[in-house]
Design a protein around this motif. Sequence first.
Motif, short mmCIF file in Angstrom:
data_model
loop_
_atom_site.label_atom_id
_atom_site.label_comp_id
_atom_site.label_asym_id
_atom_site.label_seq_id
_atom_site.Cartn_x
_atom_site.Cartn_y
_atom_site.Cartn_z
N ALA A 115 14.77 -20.97 75.34
CA ALA A 115 14.99 -20.03 76.31
C ALA A 115 15.60 -18.64 75.66
O ALA A 115 15.97 -18.03 76.63
N ASN A 116 15.63 -18.55 74.72
CA ASN A 116 16.21 -17.20 73.82
C ASN A 116 17.69 -16.99 74.59
O ASN A 116 17.97 -15.90 74.51
N THR A 117 18.25 -18.07 74.74
CA THR A 117 19.64 -18.00 75.26
C THR A 117 20.57 -17.09 74.16
O THR A 117 21.17 -16.00 74.73
N MET A 118 20.42 -17.25 72.87
CA MET A 118 21.30 -16.44 71.96
C MET A 118 20.85 -15.12 71.75
O MET A 118 21.78 -14.21 71.89
N GLU A 119 19.32 -14.75 71.69
CA GLU A 119 19.08 -13.38 71.47
C GLU A 119 19.27 -12.83 72.92
O GLU A 119 19.80 -11.59 72.87
N ARG A 120 19.43 -13.34 73.96
CA ARG A 120 19.54 -12.66 75.26
C ARG A 120 21.04 -12.34 75.42
O ARG A 120 21.44 -11.43 75.62
N LEU A 121 21.84 -13.34 75.62
CA LEU A 121 23.08 -13.55 76.07
C LEU A 121 24.09 -13.01 74.83
O LEU A 121 24.95 -12.14 75.18
N CYS A 122 23.89 -13.21 73.53
CA CYS A 122 24.87 -12.68 72.56
C CYS A 122 24.10 -11.46 71.91
O CYS A 122 24.80 -10.43 71.56
N GLY A 123 22.67 -11.55 71.60
CA GLY A 123 22.02 -10.34 71.00
C GLY A 123 21.87 -9.35 72.13
O GLY A 123 21.46 -8.08 71.64
N GLN A 124 21.78 -9.48 73.27
CA GLN A 124 21.66 -8.34 74.47
C GLN A 124 20.19 -8.07 74.42
O GLN A 124 19.79 -6.95 74.91
N LEU A 125 19.31 -8.78 73.83
CA LEU A 125 17.74 -8.67 74.28
C LEU A 125 17.29 -8.65 75.29
O LEU A 125 17.48 -9.58 76.21
N PRO A 126 16.81 -7.71 75.93
CA PRO A 126 16.56 -7.84 77.36
C PRO A 126 15.22 -8.53 77.55
O PRO A 126 14.22 -8.56 76.71
N ALA A 127 15.14 -9.36 78.69
CA ALA A 127 14.06 -10.32 78.88
C ALA A 127 13.94 -10.45 80.39
O ALA A 127 14.40 -11.55 80.83
N PRO A 128 13.21 -9.70 80.88
CA PRO A 128 13.03 -9.85 82.58
C PRO A 128 12.00 -11.14 82.72
O PRO A 128 11.13 -11.30 81.75
N PRO A 129 12.74 -12.14 83.42
CA PRO A 129 12.02 -13.63 83.62
C PRO A 129 10.65 -13.44 84.00
O PRO A 129 9.80 -14.24 84.17
N SER A 130 10.51 -11.99 84.62
CA SER A 130 8.81 -11.93 85.37
C SER A 130 7.72 -11.81 84.47
O SER A 130 6.73 -12.13 84.70
N PHE A 131 8.17 -11.55 83.10
CA PHE A 131 6.79 -11.25 82.26
C PHE A 131 7.47 -11.76 80.94
O PHE A 131 6.62 -11.58 79.98
N VAL A 132 8.59 -12.22 80.76
CA VAL A 132 9.13 -12.73 79.29
C VAL A 132 9.21 -14.22 79.44
O VAL A 132 10.32 -14.64 79.88
N PRO A 133 8.29 -14.98 79.23
CA PRO A 133 8.65 -16.34 79.39
C PRO A 133 9.53 -17.17 78.44
O PRO A 133 9.57 -16.45 77.05
N GLY A 134 10.79 -17.66 78.50
CA GLY A 134 11.50 -18.24 77.70
C GLY A 134 10.83 -19.22 76.60
O GLY A 134 10.09 -19.82 76.65
N ALA A 135 11.42 -18.95 75.44
CA ALA A 135 11.00 -20.02 74.36
C ALA A 135 11.11 -21.37 74.64
O ALA A 135 12.12 -21.70 75.10
#
Lengths: 470, 470
Positions: A115-135
């Motif tokens: 779910a790209n937790t590391m990229e999102r929460l630690c790397g601050q990669l933006p990922a709106p759940p409306s069009f970015v499906p979690g890995a």
Amino acid sequence: MAPSAPARFSVEQFYVPLSLEKVTDVMDEFLHFAMYEMDRLSYLEINLKYYRLMQKDTEMQILMCDGLLRSEALMERLRGHRFDVVLADPIFACSDLMAEVLGIPLVFTLRFSVANTMERLCGQLPAPPSFVPGAMGKFTDRMGFVDRLINSIFYLSQDLIAIKLWEEYDKYYSDILGRPTKFCESVGMADIWLIRTYWDFEYPRPFLPNFKFVGGLHCRPAMPLPEQSLTVFKDMEEFVQTSGDDGIVVFTLGSMIQNLTTEKGNMIAHALGQVLWRYGGEKPKTLASNTRIYDWIPQNDLLGHPKTKAFITHGGTNGIYEAIYHGVPMVGIPLFADQPDNMVHMKAKGAAVILDYNTMQSKDIVDGLNTVINDPSYKESATRLSRIHHDRPMKPQDEAIFWIEFVMRNKGAKHLRVQAHRLTWYQYHSLDVIAALLATVVLIIFIFIKTCSFCFRKCCSRSRTKSKSE
Amino acid sequence: MAPSAPARFSVEQFYVPLSLEKVTDVMDEFLHFAMYEMDRLSYLEINLKYYRLMQKDTEMQILMCDGLLRSEALMERLRGHRFDVVLADPIFACSDLMAEVLGIPLVFTLRFSVANTMERLCGQLPAPPSFVPGAMGKFTDRMGFVDRLINSIFYLSQDLIAIKLWEEYDKYYSDILGRPTKFCESVGMADIWLIRTYWDFEYPRPFLPNFKFVGGLHCRPAMPLPEQSLTVFKDMEEFVQTSGDDGIVVFTLGSMIQNLTTEKGNMIAHALGQVLWRYGGEKPKTLASNTRIYDWIPQNDLLGHPKTKAFITHGGTNGIYEAIYHGVPMVGIPLFADQPDNMVHMKAKGAAVILDYNTMQSKDIVDGLNTVINDPSYKESATRLSRIHHDRPMKPQDEAIFWIEFVMRNKGAKHLRVQAHRLTWYQYHSLDVIAALLATVVLIIFIFIKTCSFCFRKCCSRSRTKSKSE
């Protein structure tokens, strides 16, 4: 690498108090869970089981960190080398901690975290759940309401699991550094994240200046098939040529699956025509004379062979990237980990059909192969992906090298680091600002109503007094 | 360009029913508003005035669109050329509409729109107001609560203005295409957005795969200063050399300001030492003998001259980029438009000090110059920005050319287009999902409370009955 290094690579070994048996056991448990249990468990049960397995993984990882970071002699040697950069896959913990201890910059190379937790929460990669499906979530970027709902819950649940799991690392990191340290903040210190996909595979999504998409950096042009040199491949080219205009199919389920059940093996073998099959198990009884089995195949060279019409794959990223590179349509038989999700990407982009390993029959394989070979849209899509892959400003390997060397030259890449790192989650999402604005609006409405009612009362009482006096 | 084009560039003119006087009037009104009125108006007044000015701009733009799109003969000629791509700055409307009418792909080249409304709302560029300051807002990426609040209000108010203004275009676009069309959706069809900044100037921020940052693409190495060829510059190199170790200062307030008040001119002239000043107005009386005034200067070559110690600039992007390219620290005297915001960028990155044009005294200019010349941190920061500018995988011009040609080769770049384009704003922000999740939670709590109170009543009534019967 230090200029005095005697060889091109120098490998240091370190002791970890972990038996190979223990590691294999956990690995097998993961495999069994992913291949057979996930389909029959509820969402809650899957997450609980996954959490327990990840706890075991965390325990093992911390032991590995110990082997590295608590070995004074090794750390001293590493310090002595005066390296310019740490290059690591953050799927294994503590590389960021090592970079911190050694005081050198850090470059990550990553396929994904769940779910790209590391990229999102630690790397601050933006990922709106409306069009970015979690890995791993098996959605595409075109989601309806229910998909978006499930994708959001997937993000939320994986975030909770990750944050809970990282508490162990928080303790460990704080212990090593001797000051309160958050695992996620340490991971977020990485100067560059080299992500091993590109827009030929990935759905277009927002990203950050220090995220570089270098997917397919291992791909290379096909070499001629071995004819003489290796006896095991002696007549591979000859065999490929006998396929005539029909061409050949390359088949592998990767290195993790060494044995199928005899039944599955026979069923698959029954379906295959002119096929080169990489398979380590017992030779199936129903194998057609025009199917060859090898322990190992020169996969890239076969996929790049002009006779190759299709690729039957378990859907590992490396294999998919070789197929993209050479523009070969795929029949996916995903087994576990990111494979189902990977194949959903290829299907969404029109370059693959997907079969269900647990329920598929010989006929399904035949149908799948016929579809990707005879319906021209699959070859067209694969060719389009190949064009996207090749037609970019820089080869992925060159881009990866550039950014690693950039970090070495400039001792980091802080100018690419977003200030989101210093915000809390509610500040990031402006929840405090929204609350302040809403409070102001409510206050204004309240004052307005009070003033109105006050004026109204004044008026009424005056008119009452007036009418009384009249 | 069509292969049969006789020259390298071919220019088409078209008639617009607009007098130069009218255009100049609106321009002057804008200038006056930006330079003198903004400081003394309230936030609401500024926005109302800006809205009224932009309404005039919209009227003029639609007349220009008409000149192009309603000229059957011109459109026929354009169609005949069979162009491969439209390259346009979306600050001028209708290029996207023309691409749509001609049925060819579209590449934008853009510095910014106010508060990035166009990039955000039409291009789907993500920009959390918590760490992405809106263009022209004069904030950096390190904002406290109040800054974040104001930045959010800036986004909101500009979004409202833009959406209101775009309604005129919606009508016009629908009229031209003969079907309901939204201006913002049409702008969002651009295949590539070439943004004319880079991370040497821009604060790091999230972006999308089809946004390419090619800032400084006009920069080039310095040429030797003209000595003989142009009489007006006859002894420029000699003059520069007479500065000795002290070096020179380059000074220009751009081409928009042709005349300062005599007072301002004298005040500035009084402050200057060894300076090359580009200035079209009357020669100030207090001009020192070591200050030279020119109508035009070879700015890039002067900034790249080893003797140049500082650059006094109005803060236009092109000038700033030339200073970054050559690593020259700046004294900013921003006048209007994006200039104040640009200079805030350079100050935040440690390469400039800023003076207030309306209140500055001779002493401030002297102090500013002394600071950026004598405090080594300014030169270091300018050098660092220059290194960031040069040390990138590809030259900005090459990158821009690559993506324009990519779009020409592949008839677009749809694989870089995020699916956010098909979502409404509340879907994008998952507000419907959040509402559904909250409703579910409320429902569960409600059922739980009702069940509890029902059980409680049952128990109580039973115990009451029991105690009664006892």
